[in-house]
Design a protein around this motif. Structure first.
Motif, PDB file in Angstrom:
ATOM      1  N   ASP A   4      -1.854  50.012 -32.132  1.00 58.16           N
ATOM      2  CA  ASP A   4      -0.520  49.505 -31.798  1.00 58.16           C
ATOM      3  C   ASP A   4       0.406  50.641 -31.369  1.00 58.16           C
ATOM      4  N   GLN A   5       0.328  51.776 -32.063  1.00 57.05           N
ATOM      5  CA  GLN A   5       1.157  52.923 -31.669  1.00 57.05           C
ATOM      6  C   GLN A   5       0.851  53.364 -30.242  1.00 57.05           C
ATOM      7  N   ILE A   6      -0.420  53.441 -29.927  1.00 55.21           N
ATOM      8  CA  ILE A   6      -0.814  53.876 -28.580  1.00 55.21           C
ATOM      9  C   ILE A   6      -0.316  52.896 -27.537  1.00 55.21           C
ATOM     10  N   ALA A   7      -0.442  51.607 -27.832  1.00 55.55           N
ATOM     11  CA  ALA A   7       0.032  50.585 -26.889  1.00 55.55           C
ATOM     12  C   ALA A   7       1.545  50.671 -26.705  1.00 55.55           C
ATOM     13  N   ARG A   8       2.271  50.859 -27.813  1.00 59.25           N
ATOM     14  CA  ARG A   8       3.729  50.970 -27.713  1.00 59.25           C
ATOM     15  C   ARG A   8       4.128  52.230 -26.948  1.00 59.25           C
ATOM     16  N   ALA A   9       3.421  53.318 -27.197  1.00 57.65           N
ATOM     17  CA  ALA A   9       3.720  54.557 -26.487  1.00 57.65           C
ATOM     18  C   ALA A   9       3.482  54.389 -24.998  1.00 57.65           C
ATOM     19  N   GLU A  10       2.397  53.713 -24.639  1.00 58.97           N
ATOM     20  CA  GLU A  10       2.107  53.502 -23.223  1.00 58.97           C
ATOM     21  C   GLU A  10       3.199  52.656 -22.576  1.00 58.97           C
ATOM     22  N   ALA A  11       3.698  51.677 -23.302  1.00 59.39           N
ATOM     23  CA  ALA A  11       4.777  50.846 -22.757  1.00 59.39           C
ATOM     24  C   ALA A  11       6.062  51.651 -22.591  1.00 59.39           C
ATOM     25  N   ARG A  12       6.354  52.514 -23.552  1.00 58.18           N
ATOM     26  CA  ARG A  12       7.554  53.356 -23.445  1.00 58.18           C
ATOM     27  C   ARG A  12       7.432  54.313 -22.266  1.00 58.18           C
ATOM     28  N   LEU A  13       6.261  54.889 -22.075  1.00 59.00           N
ATOM     29  CA  LEU A  13       6.039  55.797 -20.947  1.00 59.00           C
ATOM     30  C   LEU A  13       6.163  55.060 -19.623  1.00 59.00           C
ATOM     31  N   ALA A  14       5.617  53.859 -19.567  1.00 63.39           N
ATOM     32  CA  ALA A  14       5.660  53.083 -18.329  1.00 63.39           C
ATOM     33  C   ALA A  14       7.083  52.706 -17.943  1.00 63.39           C
ATOM     34  N   ALA A  15       7.974  52.619 -18.945  1.00 60.77           N
ATOM     35  CA  ALA A  15       9.364  52.231 -18.676  1.00 60.77           C
ATOM     36  C   ALA A  15      10.199  53.367 -18.105  1.00 60.77           C
ATOM     37  N   PHE A  16       9.694  54.608 -18.164  1.00 60.56           N
ATOM     38  CA  PHE A  16      10.448  55.727 -17.605  1.00 60.56           C
ATOM     39  C   PHE A  16      10.533  55.605 -16.082  1.00 60.56           C
ATOM     40  N   PRO A  17      11.589  56.122 -15.483  1.00 61.47           N
ATOM     41  CA  PRO A  17      11.634  56.171 -14.018  1.00 61.47           C
ATOM     42  C   PRO A  17      10.450  56.956 -13.458  1.00 61.47           C
ATOM     43  N   ASP A  18       9.990  56.590 -12.292  1.00 62.00           N
ATOM     44  CA  ASP A  18       8.791  57.185 -11.710  1.00 62.00           C
ATOM     45  C   ASP A  18       8.890  58.699 -11.552  1.00 62.00           C
ATOM     46  N   ASN A  19      10.100  59.211 -11.316  1.00 67.81           N
ATOM     47  CA  ASN A  19      10.238  60.625 -10.974  1.00 67.81           C
ATOM     48  C   ASN A  19      10.256  61.558 -12.171  1.00 67.81           C
ATOM     49  N   VAL A  20      10.372  61.041 -13.411  1.00 65.84           N
ATOM     50  CA  VAL A  20      10.520  61.953 -14.547  1.00 65.84           C
ATOM     51  C   VAL A  20       9.172  62.529 -14.966  1.00 65.84           C
ATOM     52  N   PHE A  21       9.202  63.757 -15.453  1.00 66.33           N
ATOM     53  CA  PHE A  21       8.024  64.434 -15.994  1.00 66.33           C
ATOM     54  C   PHE A  21       7.841  63.956 -17.427  1.00 66.33           C
ATOM     55  N   ARG A  22       6.661  63.405 -17.727  1.00 66.42           N
ATOM     56  CA  ARG A  22       6.430  62.746 -19.002  1.00 66.42           C
ATOM     57  C   ARG A  22       5.810  63.708 -20.023  1.00 66.42           C
ATOM     58  N   ILE A  23       6.345  63.668 -21.254  1.00 67.31           N
ATOM     59  CA  ILE A  23       5.900  64.521 -22.353  1.00 67.31           C
ATOM     60  C   ILE A  23       5.677  63.653 -23.582  1.00 67.31           C
ATOM     61  N   VAL A  24       4.572  63.883 -24.295  1.00 68.80           N
ATOM     62  CA  VAL A  24       4.307  63.204 -25.560  1.00 68.80           C
ATOM     63  C   VAL A  24       4.234  64.247 -26.666  1.00 68.80           C
ATOM     64  N   VAL A  25       4.858  63.947 -27.800  1.00 70.48           N
ATOM     65  CA  VAL A  25       4.917  64.875 -28.931  1.00 70.48           C
ATOM     66  C   VAL A  25       4.311  64.233 -30.164  1.00 70.48           C
ATOM     67  N   GLY A  26       3.450  64.960 -30.858  1.00 67.83           N
ATOM     68  CA  GLY A  26       2.928  64.549 -32.157  1.00 67.83           C
ATOM     69  C   GLY A  26       2.825  65.777 -33.039  1.00 67.83           C
ATOM     70  N   HIS A  27       2.474  65.584 -34.299  1.00 65.55           N
ATOM     71  CA  HIS A  27       2.286  66.753 -35.168  1.00 65.55           C
ATOM     72  C   HIS A  27       0.853  67.264 -35.117  1.00 65.55           C
ATOM     73  N   HIS A  28      -0.118  66.360 -35.174  1.00 67.53           N
ATOM     74  CA  HIS A  28      -1.522  66.760 -35.248  1.00 67.53           C
ATOM     75  C   HIS A  28      -2.098  66.970 -33.848  1.00 67.53           C
ATOM     76  N   PRO A  29      -3.089  67.840 -33.720  1.00 65.91           N
ATOM     77  CA  PRO A  29      -3.604  68.221 -32.392  1.00 65.91           C
ATOM     78  C   PRO A  29      -4.233  67.064 -31.632  1.00 65.91           C
ATOM     79  N   PHE A  30      -3.968  67.029 -30.337  1.00 65.29           N
ATOM     80  CA  PHE A  30      -4.623  66.073 -29.449  1.00 65.29           C
ATOM     81  C   PHE A  30      -5.926  66.644 -28.884  1.00 65.29           C
ATOM     82  N   ILE A  31      -6.063  67.965 -28.887  1.00 65.63           N
ATOM     83  CA  ILE A  31      -7.302  68.610 -28.444  1.00 65.63           C
ATOM     84  C   ILE A  31      -7.733  69.624 -29.495  1.00 65.63           C
ATOM     85  N   ALA A  32      -9.028  69.927 -29.517  1.00 64.91           N
ATOM     86  CA  ALA A  32      -9.563  70.892 -30.479  1.00 64.91           C
ATOM     87  C   ALA A  32      -9.241  72.318 -30.037  1.00 64.91           C
TER      88      ALA A  32
END
Length: 271
Positions: free
Chosen positions: A131-159
């Motif tokens: 559900d979090q991922i789906a909500r995040a995707e919806a929030r990202l999709a709502a941004f204007p097309d021209n903005v540079f998109r950034i996602v922030v979390g505490h735990h690593p997304f890559i090793a």
């Protein structure tokens, strides 16, 4: 052009006061457009630690946005950890654990990766829900097309490069695929107290969920500990200075040399 300071793992209750004062002075002199804090404001989620963290934030002149870390929920008060894990975080830091920031150039979506319990008993490790991922995707999709998109979390997304099999945030592969579909340019995280960064590769992502990600480059960036005395390896206190311009991000690591902040030398892992 937007200038961002990415700080992480402050760990008030276990900090070097000289480094704290130096970081405040550096950030206030540099005046980034936005400060992003990727979790662990406190060491043990104690009230006195939160008071110190709030005092630090109140000294900053630039706007800031952040997420909680696993150290920001109660370690020893088990009823609080399970039933009201973010009570003090909401009181002292931010009533929101997943805030959003957007202006005419950048859009930031924050994700709370902290879990107060875990099936494997290691609740210090983070996880994202579907559900979090789906909500995040919806929030990202709502941004204007021209903005540079950034996602922030505490735990690593890559090793990390020194341990390709190290544990990432739970469902990282699904989340990264969603981020790529929404043309996210940058993910920011902490937790490991060491800097590393690289572009997300096919092996990091669920390919069956990545049909719209073709050709898009996503840079994943980790931050060292900005002010904590709990350092890892030989890396001193550090934070990331980021410039977003023309649809790309440039990252410079700033290290504390004992008396002041300075740019880190480039390494083979690069930025």
């Amino acid at each position: 052009m937007k200038r961002i300071a990415h700080i992480s793992d402050l760990h008030f209750g276990c900090t070097n006061p000289e480094v704290v004062d130096g970081l405040v002075a550096e950030l206030n002199a540099d005046r980034p457009d936005l400060i992003i804090a990727s979790g662990d404001f406190t060491m043990r989620s104690r009230r006195a630690e939160y008071v110190q963290a709030r005092a630090f934030l109140d000294r900053l002149v630039s706007p800031w946005i952040g997420v909680p870390g696993n150290h920001d929920i109660a370690y020893f008060a088990l009823p609080t950890r399970f039933f009201r894990p973010f009570r003090r975080y909401r009181r002292f830091i931010d009533a929101r654990t997943e805030p959003t920031f957007v202006d005419d150039e950048i859009g930031v979506v924050c994700l709370n990766t902290v879990r107060s319990w875990a099936w494997d008993a290691d609740w210090s490790q983070g996880r994202l829900s579907h559900d979090q991922i789906a909500r995040a995707e919806a929030r990202l999709a709502a941004f204007p097309d021209n903005v540079f998109r950034i996602v922030v979390g505490h735990h690593p997304f890559i090793a990390p490069p020194w341990n390709a099999k190290a544990r990432r945030v739970g469902r990282a592969d699904t989340a990264l695929a969603a981020f790529q579909r929404q043309r996210v340019g940058l993910t920011l995280a902490g937790h490991l107290h060491r800097h590393y960064s690289r572009f997300v590769e096919g092996s990091d992502v669920r390919t069956d969920a990545c049909d719209a990600a073709s050709g898009h480059r996503l840079l994943a960036v980790q931050a060292g500990s900005a002010t904590s005395t709990r350092l890892r390896g030989m890396e001193p206190n550090a934070y990331n200075r980021i410039v977003v311009e023309n649809g790309a991000a440039t990252v410079t690591v700033r290290l504390w040399n004992g008396t002041a902040w300075e740019d880190a030398a480039l390494t083979p892992e690069g930025l």
